[in-house]
Scaffold this motif. Sequence first.
Motif, PDB file in Angstrom:
ATOM      1  N   ASP A 149     -10.718  -8.346  18.495  1.00 50.66           N
ATOM      2  CA  ASP A 149     -11.865  -9.027  17.886  1.00 50.66           C
ATOM      3  C   ASP A 149     -12.035 -10.429  18.473  1.00 50.66           C
ATOM      4  N   LEU A 150     -10.923 -11.082  18.798  1.00 54.64           N
ATOM      5  CA  LEU A 150     -10.988 -12.417  19.384  1.00 54.64           C
ATOM      6  C   LEU A 150     -11.547 -12.380  20.799  1.00 54.64           C
ATOM      7  N   ALA A 151     -11.406 -11.232  21.473  1.00 55.00           N
ATOM      8  CA  ALA A 151     -11.894 -11.097  22.834  1.00 55.00           C
ATOM      9  C   ALA A 151     -13.346 -10.618  22.879  1.00 55.00           C
ATOM     10  N   ALA A 152     -13.906 -10.205  21.742  1.00 57.15           N
ATOM     11  CA  ALA A 152     -15.276  -9.688  21.709  1.00 57.15           C
ATOM     12  C   ALA A 152     -16.258 -10.757  22.174  1.00 57.15           C
ATOM     13  N   THR A 153     -17.196 -10.344  23.018  1.00 57.22           N
ATOM     14  CA  THR A 153     -18.161 -11.297  23.555  1.00 57.22           C
ATOM     15  C   THR A 153     -19.602 -10.971  23.192  1.00 57.22           C
ATOM     16  N   GLU A 154     -19.837  -9.852  22.495  1.00 62.79           N
ATOM     17  CA  GLU A 154     -21.195  -9.545  22.063  1.00 62.79           C
ATOM     18  C   GLU A 154     -21.663 -10.665  21.126  1.00 62.79           C
ATOM     19  N   PRO A 155     -22.895 -11.135  21.274  1.00 66.18           N
ATOM     20  CA  PRO A 155     -23.352 -12.281  20.481  1.00 66.18           C
ATOM     21  C   PRO A 155     -23.102 -12.173  18.972  1.00 66.18           C
ATOM     22  N   ALA A 156     -23.420 -11.043  18.357  1.00 61.41           N
ATOM     23  CA  ALA A 156     -23.214 -10.917  16.910  1.00 61.41           C
ATOM     24  C   ALA A 156     -21.737 -10.979  16.553  1.00 61.41           C
ATOM     25  N   HIS A 164     -29.553 -19.512  10.008  1.00 58.14           N
ATOM     26  CA  HIS A 164     -28.840 -20.107  11.133  1.00 58.14           C
ATOM     27  C   HIS A 164     -29.297 -19.409  12.403  1.00 58.14           C
ATOM     28  N   CYS A 165     -29.591 -20.184  13.404  1.00 52.73           N
ATOM     29  CA  CYS A 165     -29.986 -19.629  14.695  1.00 52.73           C
ATOM     30  C   CYS A 165     -28.937 -20.034  15.732  1.00 52.73           C
ATOM     31  N   PHE A 166     -28.308 -19.046  16.339  1.00 58.80           N
ATOM     32  CA  PHE A 166     -27.269 -19.267  17.338  1.00 58.80           C
ATOM     33  C   PHE A 166     -27.758 -18.791  18.698  1.00 58.80           C
ATOM     34  N   ILE A 167     -27.300 -19.444  19.742  1.00 55.03           N
ATOM     35  CA  ILE A 167     -27.441 -18.927  21.101  1.00 55.03           C
ATOM     36  C   ILE A 167     -26.032 -18.765  21.636  1.00 55.03           C
ATOM     37  N   VAL A 168     -25.736 -17.550  22.105  1.00 57.10           N
ATOM     38  CA  VAL A 168     -24.405 -17.202  22.592  1.00 57.10           C
ATOM     39  C   VAL A 168     -24.517 -16.844  24.066  1.00 57.10           C
ATOM     40  N   ARG A 169     -23.723 -17.536  24.887  1.00 58.83           N
ATOM     41  CA  ARG A 169     -23.681 -17.240  26.323  1.00 58.83           C
ATOM     42  C   ARG A 169     -22.228 -17.156  26.758  1.00 58.83           C
ATOM     43  N   GLY A 170     -21.913 -16.157  27.544  1.00 54.28           N
ATOM     44  CA  GLY A 170     -20.554 -16.023  28.054  1.00 54.28           C
ATOM     45  C   GLY A 170     -19.518 -15.887  26.960  1.00 54.28           C
ATOM     46  N   GLY A 171     -19.901 -15.279  25.829  1.00 57.17           N
ATOM     47  CA  GLY A 171     -18.956 -15.056  24.744  1.00 57.17           C
ATOM     48  C   GLY A 171     -18.680 -16.273  23.880  1.00 57.17           C
ATOM     49  N   ARG A 172     -19.496 -17.327  24.019  1.00 59.09           N
ATOM     50  CA  ARG A 172     -19.313 -18.547  23.230  1.00 59.09           C
ATOM     51  C   ARG A 172     -20.656 -19.032  22.693  1.00 59.09           C
ATOM     52  N   ILE A 173     -20.610 -19.626  21.510  1.00 63.91           N
ATOM     53  CA  ILE A 173     -21.809 -20.228  20.922  1.00 63.91           C
ATOM     54  C   ILE A 173     -22.079 -21.533  21.660  1.00 63.91           C
ATOM     55  N   VAL A 174     -23.277 -21.634  22.256  1.00 66.10           N
ATOM     56  CA  VAL A 174     -23.641 -22.857  22.971  1.00 66.10           C
ATOM     57  C   VAL A 174     -24.593 -23.722  22.149  1.00 66.10           C
ATOM     58  N   ARG A 175     -25.260 -23.082  21.174  1.00 62.38           N
ATOM     59  CA  ARG A 175     -26.211 -23.831  20.348  1.00 62.38           C
ATOM     60  C   ARG A 175     -26.292 -23.209  18.967  1.00 62.38           C
ATOM     61  N   PHE A 176     -26.380 -24.078  17.966  1.00 63.82           N
ATOM     62  CA  PHE A 176     -26.540 -23.678  16.570  1.00 63.82           C
ATOM     63  C   PHE A 176     -27.622 -24.560  15.971  1.00 63.82           C
TER      64      PHE A 176
END
Length: 137
Positions: A5-12, A110-122
């Motif tokens: 689960d820690l390695a999951a990179t799907e945005p949700a 809440h609106c998130f943008i996820v790139r490369g498996g990390r949240i870049v914007r909230f």
Amino acid sequence: MAASDLAATEPADVVRRQYLASATGDLQMWRTAVADDVEWIEAAGFPLAGTYRTPDGVIKGVFEHLAAAWDDWVTHDDTYVVDGERVVVLGRYSATNRATGKSMSVRVAHCFIVRGGRIVRFEQIVDSASVHAAMTP
């Protein structure tokens, strides 16, 4: 949470991981979900309104202040809407203000943008009037 689960990179999945980490106070896990240069926007009208950058900036500017002012703060992540790298979560906050003893349950998006498996914007959208009402004696 399992190692997979820690390695999951799907945005949700990344967004769910940050909610779980937040709820359990696991800042180490939370850091695995956010980018080093994360941009974290608390809504105008919210007591912590502003833009915070970096995980440390969010922890010090948002999480520590919420923990000091509120008891039993919970973010309920009810509904997820995913569109590519964008994840919108509809939910609510519940907590009791320490200074007034008043409880609240307020709607939030809440609106998130996820790139490369990390949240870049909230970005937070919240019923700030109800938050202020719980803070007002």
